[in-house]
Design a protein around this motif. Structure first.
Motif, short mmCIF file in Angstrom:
data_model
loop_
_atom_site.label_atom_id
_atom_site.label_comp_id
_atom_site.label_asym_id
_atom_site.label_seq_id
_atom_site.Cartn_x
_atom_site.Cartn_y
_atom_site.Cartn_z
N THR A 187 0.83 -1.21 0.00
CA THR A 187 0.00 0.00 0.00
C THR A 187 0.86 1.26 0.00
OG1 THR A 187 -0.14 -0.07 2.42
CG2 THR A 187 -1.96 -1.09 1.19
N LEU A 188 0.35 2.29 -0.70
CA LEU A 188 0.98 3.60 -0.71
C LEU A 188 -0.06 4.63 -0.28
CD1 LEU A 188 2.91 3.55 -4.13
CD2 LEU A 188 3.71 2.79 -1.88
N ALA A 189 0.29 5.48 0.67
CA ALA A 189 -0.61 6.54 1.13
C ALA A 189 -0.35 7.79 0.30
CB ALA A 189 -0.39 6.82 2.61
N ALA A 190 -1.39 8.27 -0.38
CA ALA A 190 -1.27 9.44 -1.25
C ALA A 190 -1.52 10.71 -0.44
CB ALA A 190 -2.26 9.34 -2.41
N ALA A 191 -0.44 11.31 0.02
CA ALA A 191 -0.56 12.50 0.86
C ALA A 191 -0.93 13.75 0.07
CB ALA A 191 0.75 12.74 1.61
N TYR A 192 -0.98 13.65 -1.26
CA TYR A 192 -1.39 14.79 -2.09
C TYR A 192 -2.91 14.84 -2.24
CZ TYR A 192 -1.72 11.15 -5.69
OH TYR A 192 -2.04 10.02 -6.39
N GLY A 193 -3.62 13.85 -1.69
CA GLY A 193 -5.06 13.76 -1.87
C GLY A 193 -5.86 14.59 -0.89
N TYR A 194 -7.07 14.11 -0.56
CA TYR A 194 -8.01 14.88 0.24
C TYR A 194 -7.83 14.59 1.73
CZ TYR A 194 -10.32 15.38 -4.31
OH TYR A 194 -10.61 15.63 -5.62
N LEU A 195 -6.73 15.03 2.29
CA LEU A 195 -6.45 14.78 3.70
C LEU A 195 -7.08 15.85 4.59
CD1 LEU A 195 -4.42 12.84 2.38
CD2 LEU A 195 -2.80 13.46 4.19
N LYS A 196 -7.56 15.42 5.76
CA LYS A 196 -8.06 16.35 6.77
C LYS A 196 -6.87 16.97 7.50
CE LYS A 196 -10.76 13.54 9.09
NZ LYS A 196 -10.45 12.25 8.40
N PRO A 197 -7.07 18.15 8.11
CA PRO A 197 -5.94 18.82 8.78
C PRO A 197 -5.27 17.96 9.86
CG PRO A 197 -7.77 20.34 8.52
CD PRO A 197 -8.28 18.99 8.10
N ASP A 198 -6.06 17.10 10.52
CA ASP A 198 -5.48 16.29 11.59
C ASP A 198 -5.06 14.90 11.14
OD1 ASP A 198 -8.04 15.41 11.12
OD2 ASP A 198 -8.58 15.16 13.24
N ASP A 199 -5.12 14.63 9.84
CA ASP A 199 -4.69 13.33 9.33
C ASP A 199 -3.18 13.18 9.49
OD1 ASP A 199 -6.98 12.00 8.58
OD2 ASP A 199 -7.01 12.81 6.55
N GLN A 200 -2.77 11.97 9.80
CA GLN A 200 -1.35 11.64 9.89
C GLN A 200 -1.09 10.39 9.05
OE1 GLN A 200 -1.22 11.46 14.30
NE2 GLN A 200 0.20 13.18 14.20
N PRO A 201 -1.01 10.55 7.73
CA PRO A 201 -0.89 9.38 6.85
C PRO A 201 0.32 8.51 7.14
CG PRO A 201 -0.41 11.42 5.67
CD PRO A 201 -1.00 11.81 6.98
N GLU A 202 1.33 9.10 7.77
CA GLU A 202 2.51 8.30 8.10
C GLU A 202 2.21 7.26 9.17
OE1 GLU A 202 2.54 11.96 10.71
OE2 GLU A 202 2.15 11.51 8.59
#
Length: 226
Positions: A187-202
């Motif tokens: 899996t790859l987390a696309a941090a350029y997408g529609y993330l919320k301000p409190d999201d921590q994709p890492e």
């Protein structure tokens, strides 16, 4: 990267990963708000909720100011408006088309697994001239369960004639990464997408975090040249 990993297929989430559908979705939602007598909202404020579906967008905007019946009516109007304007302003994220071309040039398959319903997924893919290129197109109602359940992921593999263990799934929400992991995919987390301000994709548990579509190819080439 495990030495026994063989990549054969790249699977994408749709909204917020492959295509920037926010302009059309938000425009149709605001049109529905106006139609039902509610104030329109700032597009940037609601964009992070797109990956969680239309009703999540509506509920975040309206909170307790609308009844459940009013929210349902707004949803119906929004989806009707969206069906009639499926790709008026939606665009590919910068670099995605080149990435798809390069994936194909490497003799890899690619496809889409989204929670978007077929009513919208299939016309959008057709409008973007992707239908004939994708090895599979799986929507939220294609199988009995949407993501994060592994069923749509496994159905994608069945239609693309690939092994889940030889796939990577790319998405911009926690349930995307969970879905891929549930199907034993990379899996790859696309941090350029529609993330919320409190999201921590890492912290989502993805195999890698990408900040641009171009980095997908870097990851792929590392997998192919391990």
């Amino acid at each position: 990267m495990p030495t026994d990993f063989n990549l054969s297929c790249v699977l994408f989430d749709l909204d917020g990963t492959l295509v920037d559908t926010a302009p059309d979705l938000i425009a149709c939602m605001n049109k529905a708000f106006r139609h039902h007598g509610f104030p329109m909202v700032d597009p940037e404020a609601i964009k992070p909720f797109i990956s969680f579906g239309a009703m999540a967008m509506i509920k975040d905007c309206l909170g307790d100011t609308a009844t459940a019946q009013e929210q349902d009516a707004i949803l119906t109007s929004m989806l009707d408006f969206y069906q009639d304007n499926i790709a008026e302003h939606s665009v590919f994220f910068t670099g995605i088309l080149d990435t798809l071309t390069e994936i194909e040039a490497r003799d890899l398959k690619w496809g889409v697994v989204t929670n978007k319903r077929e009513r919208f997924t299939l016309p959008l893919m057709e409008a973007l001239q992707l239908t004939g290129r994708a090895a599979c197109i799986i929507s939220g109602d294609t199988t009995g369960h949407p993501k994060p359940h592994p069923e749509p992921m496994l159905e994608a593999c069945k239609r693309a004639a690939v092994n889940p263990l030889e796939c990577v799934y790319i998405g911009d929400a926690p349930h995307d990464i969970t879905a891929g992991k549930n199907a034993q995919m990379k899996t790859l987390a696309a941090a350029y997408g529609y993330l919320k301000p409190d999201d921590q994709p890492e912290t989502w548990g993805a195999d890698a975090l990408i900040t641009t579509p171009a980095q997908i190819l870097t990851w792929i080439d590392t997998a192919l040249c391990r």
